[in-house]
Motif scaffolding. Structure first.
Motif, short mmCIF file in Angstrom:
data_model
loop_
_atom_site.label_atom_id
_atom_site.label_comp_id
_atom_site.label_asym_id
_atom_site.label_seq_id
_atom_site.Cartn_x
_atom_site.Cartn_y
_atom_site.Cartn_z
N SER A 83 0.83 -1.21 0.00
CA SER A 83 0.00 0.00 0.00
C SER A 83 0.87 1.26 0.00
O SER A 83 0.60 2.21 -0.74
CB SER A 83 -0.92 0.00 1.22
N GLU A 84 1.92 1.25 0.82
CA GLU A 84 2.82 2.41 0.86
C GLU A 84 3.53 2.60 -0.48
O GLU A 84 3.69 3.73 -0.95
CB GLU A 84 3.84 2.24 1.97
N SER A 86 2.46 1.67 -3.42
CA SER A 86 1.48 2.14 -4.40
C SER A 86 1.21 3.63 -4.24
O SER A 86 1.15 4.38 -5.22
CB SER A 86 0.18 1.35 -4.24
N ASP A 87 1.08 4.08 -2.99
CA ASP A 87 0.83 5.50 -2.73
C ASP A 87 2.02 6.35 -3.17
O ASP A 87 1.85 7.43 -3.74
CB ASP A 87 0.54 5.73 -1.25
N ALA A 90 2.13 6.66 -6.87
CA ALA A 90 1.11 7.60 -7.33
C ALA A 90 1.58 9.04 -7.15
O ALA A 90 1.30 9.91 -7.99
CB ALA A 90 -0.20 7.37 -6.55
N ARG A 91 2.34 9.31 -6.09
CA ARG A 91 2.87 10.66 -5.88
C ARG A 91 3.95 10.98 -6.90
O ARG A 91 4.10 12.13 -7.33
CB ARG A 91 3.37 10.83 -4.45
N THR A 94 2.08 12.00 -9.85
CA THR A 94 1.62 13.38 -9.68
C THR A 94 2.74 14.36 -10.01
O THR A 94 2.52 15.37 -10.68
CB THR A 94 1.13 13.60 -8.24
N ASN A 209 5.88 14.56 0.38
CA ASN A 209 4.86 15.03 -0.57
C ASN A 209 5.37 15.05 -2.01
O ASN A 209 6.59 15.03 -2.25
CB ASN A 209 4.35 16.42 -0.16
N LEU A 264 -0.58 16.24 -0.53
CA LEU A 264 -0.27 14.88 -0.96
C LEU A 264 -0.92 14.50 -2.28
O LEU A 264 -0.55 13.49 -2.89
CB LEU A 264 -0.68 13.88 0.13
N GLN A 265 -1.89 15.29 -2.73
CA GLN A 265 -2.63 14.93 -3.94
C GLN A 265 -2.29 15.81 -5.14
O GLN A 265 -2.58 15.44 -6.26
CB GLN A 265 -4.15 15.03 -3.68
#
Length: 319
Positions: A83-84, A86-87, A90-91, A94, A209, A264-265
């Motif tokens: 999960s970490e 993957s996150d 994703a960043r 971004t 971030n 973070l997004q």
């Protein structure tokens, strides 16, 4: 963010002991040779031409480049969870989307491809913390790991030999980049950014971030730090005062919002004309007329490219 500069071959020698893409691509691979024992590269680091010796393994944002993300586990640290990972990926995505948008604002198409290099277990410990003064042994291990990238496979898949590594460290810290200096020729050719699991300045173990990711990626392409404590030769008090007054939202000045929080997004910062010039997104910038030292900057390049005298090799400098 912290920016390790390779100014000396003598001190850093200890570290050695331990076709173009038509569009921006996003691809997360799991078959890269990084699990436990990386396979050695098929292309030796020696023998790079003049351009490679000047720029290092990462050149300009206008050229196709592969950024390989490797998640590092270390002794006495909790391993990265799926999960970490993957996150974090994703960043990175971004950050690359933001870089593409910023490039478009200057009429330039960035050509960054992102590959997931999987996990690797370090032999050395990771310190982290606000100073993030990692040991020579750890940095030597990362240098060695960078040289074992299967660059032939990357070239065959993505059509480019331009490659940089994003190393995700399993603790909180202040992220930094290890960049190539033109003055060192073929030495320390491979460039990478170390991205910590958590922001060392957050009170509640907040993940690093995407603005920080973008900041460190830009270092690989020649962007200077534009905050107090920068070791870039042309960044003086007058330039910093100008940035604070004229473009405080430059991502090389800060990766936090004005209220001190981080996102973070998405990313609220910008690439200013000065930073755009330094990384080759623009041919000039207004600051060239105001700060004469900028005339010595070669976009995408750290250092002058001149051969330094032996007594001018002071060692790695952290900012």
């Amino acid at each position: 963010m912290k920016h390790y500069q390779r100014l000396a071959a003598l001190l850093l020698a200890v570290l050695l002991l331990c076709g173009c893409m038509p569009k921006i691509q996003r691809e997360y691979r799991t078959d890269m040779p990084f699990v436990q024992t990386p396979a050695p590269t098929q292309t030796p680091a020696a023998g790079h031409g003049t351009a490679e010796q000047r720029y290092g393994s990462v050149k300009l944002l206008t050229q196709p480049t592969v950024l390989v993300s490797v998640f590092l586990n270390a002794p006495d640290c909790d391993p990265w969870t799926e999960s970490e990972r993957s996150d974090a990926l994703a960043r990175v995505d971004t950050a690359l989307d933001w870089l593409a948008g910023q490039g478009s604002g200057y009429g330039v198409k960035t050509m960054l491809c992102h590959a997931d290099g999987g996990c690797y277990t370090l032999k050395n410990t990771v310190s982290g913390g606000e100073q993030s003064e990692e040991s020579d042994d750890l940095l030597g291990e990362l240098d060695a790991l960078s040289k074992r990238i299967d660059t032939d496979a990357l070239r065959a898949e993505y059509g480019t030999s331009n490659v940089g590594m994003l190393y995700f460290l399993p603790v909180g810290g202040t992220s930094f980049a290890m960049v190539h200096y033109a003055d060192l020729g073929e030495q320390y050719y491979y460039e990478y950014a170390c991205l910590y699991r958590y922001d060392a300045y957050s009170a509640d173990a907040e993940p690093e971030n995407p603005a920080t990711y973008a900041h460190e990626i830009l270092h690989l392409f020649g962007a200077p730090d534009l905050y107090e404590g920068s070791t870039d030769a042309f960044v003086d008090d007058a330039l910093l005062a100008y940035i604070e007054r004229s473009c405080p939202n430059d991502i090389m000045h800060s990766t936090y919002d004005a209220d001190g929080t981080s996102r973070l997004q998405d990313i609220s910062q910008v690439i200013s004309p000065l930073t755009a010039y330094c990384v080759g997104l623009a041919d000039t910038c207004p600051e060239l007329a105001m700060f004469p030292a900028l005339a010595d900057v070669t976009p995408g390049v750290f250092g002058s490219g001149a051969e330094p005298e032996p007594d001018e090799l002071p060692g790695a400098v952290a900012a």
